[in-house]
Design an enzyme around this catalytic site. Structure first.
Site, PDB file in Angstrom:
ATOM      1  N   HIS A 135      -2.711  11.331   3.158  1.00 56.92           N
ATOM      2  CA  HIS A 135      -4.064  11.115   3.694  1.00 56.92           C
ATOM      3  C   HIS A 135      -4.721  12.378   4.264  1.00 56.92           C
ATOM      4  O   HIS A 135      -5.376  12.333   5.304  1.00 56.92           O
ATOM      5  CB  HIS A 135      -4.021  10.036   4.782  1.00 56.92           C
ATOM      6  CG  HIS A 135      -3.665   8.670   4.280  1.00 56.92           C
ATOM      7  ND1 HIS A 135      -3.868   8.253   2.997  1.00 56.92           N
ATOM      8  CD2 HIS A 135      -3.119   7.599   4.944  1.00 56.92           C
ATOM      9  CE1 HIS A 135      -3.469   6.998   2.855  1.00 56.92           C
ATOM     10  NE2 HIS A 135      -2.994   6.572   4.017  1.00 56.92           N
ATOM     11  N   HIS A 209     -10.078   3.383   4.910  1.00 55.18           N
ATOM     12  CA  HIS A 209      -8.780   2.774   5.234  1.00 55.18           C
ATOM     13  C   HIS A 209      -8.944   1.589   6.190  1.00 55.18           C
ATOM     14  O   HIS A 209      -8.120   1.390   7.093  1.00 55.18           O
ATOM     15  CB  HIS A 209      -7.859   3.839   5.839  1.00 55.18           C
ATOM     16  CG  HIS A 209      -6.405   3.602   5.606  1.00 55.18           C
ATOM     17  ND1 HIS A 209      -5.743   2.502   6.101  1.00 55.18           N
ATOM     18  CD2 HIS A 209      -5.489   4.323   4.924  1.00 55.18           C
ATOM     19  CE1 HIS A 209      -4.473   2.578   5.746  1.00 55.18           C
ATOM     20  NE2 HIS A 209      -4.285   3.669   5.028  1.00 55.18           N
ATOM     21  N   GLU A 346      -7.579  -0.012  -0.563  1.00 60.65           N
ATOM     22  CA  GLU A 346      -8.116   1.349  -0.563  1.00 60.65           C
ATOM     23  C   GLU A 346      -8.411   1.740  -2.001  1.00 60.65           C
ATOM     24  O   GLU A 346      -7.496   1.969  -2.791  1.00 60.65           O
ATOM     25  CB  GLU A 346      -7.089   2.306   0.036  1.00 60.65           C
ATOM     26  CG  GLU A 346      -6.650   1.959   1.440  1.00 60.65           C
ATOM     27  CD  GLU A 346      -5.247   2.468   1.726  1.00 60.65           C
ATOM     28  OE1 GLU A 346      -4.989   3.667   1.622  1.00 60.65           O
ATOM     29  OE2 GLU A 346      -4.378   1.634   2.045  1.00 60.65           O
TER      30      GLU A 346
HETATM   31  C1  BGC Z   1      -0.159   4.012   2.670  1.00 59.32           C
HETATM   32  C2  BGC Z   1       0.941   3.516   3.562  1.00 59.32           C
HETATM   33  C3  BGC Z   1       0.695   4.069   4.940  1.00 59.32           C
HETATM   34  C4  BGC Z   1      -0.661   3.577   5.417  1.00 59.32           C
HETATM   35  C5  BGC Z   1      -1.003   4.085   6.782  1.00 59.32           C
HETATM   36  C6  BGC Z   1      -1.458   3.496   3.197  1.00 59.32           C
HETATM   37  O1  BGC Z   1      -2.491   3.972   2.413  1.00 59.32           O
HETATM   38  O2  BGC Z   1       0.027   3.635   1.337  1.00 59.32           O
HETATM   39  O3  BGC Z   1       2.205   3.918   3.067  1.00 59.32           O
HETATM   40  O4  BGC Z   1       1.689   3.667   5.837  1.00 59.32           O
HETATM   41  O5  BGC Z   1      -1.633   3.999   4.506  1.00 59.32           O
HETATM   42  O6  BGC Z   1      -0.894   5.432   6.858  1.00 59.32           O
END
Ligand code: BGC
Length: 381
Positions: A135, A209, A346
């Site tokens: 991310h 998110h 997402e």
């Molecule tokens: C990921 C997860 C992660 C979450 C929070 C999601 O997009 O796929 O593995 O724990 O985001 O960071």
């Protein structure tokens, strides 16, 4: 002068003066309000904008991380309730959280070992998820203070957010200029338009998110939500949640959501992929050619009748069902967010694409414009 023109002029004037704009009763409670939301540790002022449509639906977005702090949606009795996880105050976000409501960038999801090669040069990213980059890194777009501007357009209330990511930030090449526009329409849709340009070739994969709970935030788990995803295939992962490169048919697996199915119906199945994810935490390959805005997924919550449809121009969607929520986040109204109390859809390109030449490309080059759109639409049935 039409009603719309009058509203637009009043809105422009009032936002310049830094106060709230609310429309007259002719258009219900439509408007945008801006209020201070606190300061970051390094003293930057943060605002909270609340967009309200003619039906009274509200979407509140903070300039910190472009985070959707609040989003209300109607149930069968037309009661609007807040259906996203988050915090009442900026401090909650500053203390650290699993990307609640945030704009994620430069690269949504994982890049294996934080490394990729582009045009013959190897780049090393900040790693923040074991050995992987997740991310956007240590200070991703979820932690930036974005410039913001509200406006009333023919489509609805908009909030335009801008940020610049410097060349080399978190290890990524190129100065990236990013614009994200949130539009709240009178059809109870939140539309998100992402655009970006760069001065050097770079990977980019922006998403939002938000964690949804259509029964209302803080009301328990989402296992009874019925999910449909228009995907014949998904991208299986290894134990570190990096796609193996395979596009695996969902047929005959717990990943088949082509017909609406309760999220909890098969989540405890004896399945290696579910074990790796601790539940669902996977990218689905949407059944589409090209990049038209098409229906990717829908979610139905049987008790309240709330429905959320997700439309996107993107080729994939990460379905993550809050497997890492553990009660350590105390959210809005003092609600404790426990295991699987929220779910994310997402919209995105596939994780680790910079290292998977067979996945759709995520490389943006100078002179090109990155442009994607996702719409979350709410109603009840
Ligand atoms: C990921 C997860 C992660 C979450 C929070 C999601 O997009 O796929 O593995 O724990 O985001 O960071």
């Amino acid at each position: 002068m039409t009603h719309w023109q009058k509203s637009a002029i009043t809105l422009a004037a009032t936002l310049v003066l830094g106060v709230s704009f609310m429309c007259s009763s002719a258009c219900g409670s439509e408007g945008i309000a801006r209020e201070p939301f606190g300061h970051t540790a390094d003293g930057k002022a943060v605002d909270l904008y609340t967009l309200t449509n003619a039906n009274g639906m509200e979407v509140a977005v903070t300039t910190y991380g472009g985070i959707v702090v609040k989003l209300t949606a109607p149930d069968r009795q037309d009661n609007y309730a807040d259906v996203v996880l988050g915090f009442d105050k900026l401090e909650g976000y500053l203390a650290g959280h699993p990307y609640f409501g945030a704009i994620v960038g430069r690269y949504g999801n994982r890049i294996a070992k934080g490394k990729f090669t582009l045009d013959g040069k190897q780049y090393t990213l900040a790693t923040n998820n074991g050995e992987n980059a997740l991310h956007g890194g240590l200070v991703g777009f979820d932690k930036k203070v974005w410039r913001a501007r509200g406006a009333l357009t023919r489509e609805g209330m908009t909030l335009t957010l801008n940020c610049v990511s410097a060349d080399g930030e978190e290890g990524y090449p190129g100065k990236l200029e990013v614009k994200v526009v949130y539009t709240l329409t009178n059809d109870d849709e939140l539309k998100i338009d992402y655009t970006a340009t760069t001065d050097k070739a770079t990977p980019i994969n922006l998403t939002n998110h938000s964690y949804f709970n259509l029964a209302g935030q803080g009301t328990g788990d989402i296992l009874g939500h019925e999910l449909t995803i228009d995907a014949d295939r998904f991208t299986p992962v290894d134990a570190g949640l990096i796609p193996t490169g395979e596009l695996r048919p969902v047929e005959g697996t717990p990943f088949d959501f082509r017909k609406g199915t309760a999220i909890g119906a098969r989540i405890e199945a004896d399945d290696e992929q579910l074990k790796f994810g601790g539940g669902y935490d996977h990218n689905f390959v949407l059944n589409k050619k090209g990049n038209d805005l098409t229906l990717a997924a829908s979610v139905y919550e049987p008790k309240t009748g709330r429905v959320m449809e997700v439309y996107t121009t993107e080729p994939g969607v990460q379905f993550y069902c809050g497997n890492f929520l553990d009660g350590s986040n105390v959210g809005k109204g003092g609600k404790v967010y426990n295991f699987r109390n929220g779910m994310c859809l997402e919209t995105q390109h596939f994780p680790n694409s910079p290292n998977q030449p067979d996945f759709p490309s995520t490389i943006l080059r100078p002179g090109e414009e990155y442009r994607t759109t996702t719409v979350y639409k709410f109603f009840a049935k």
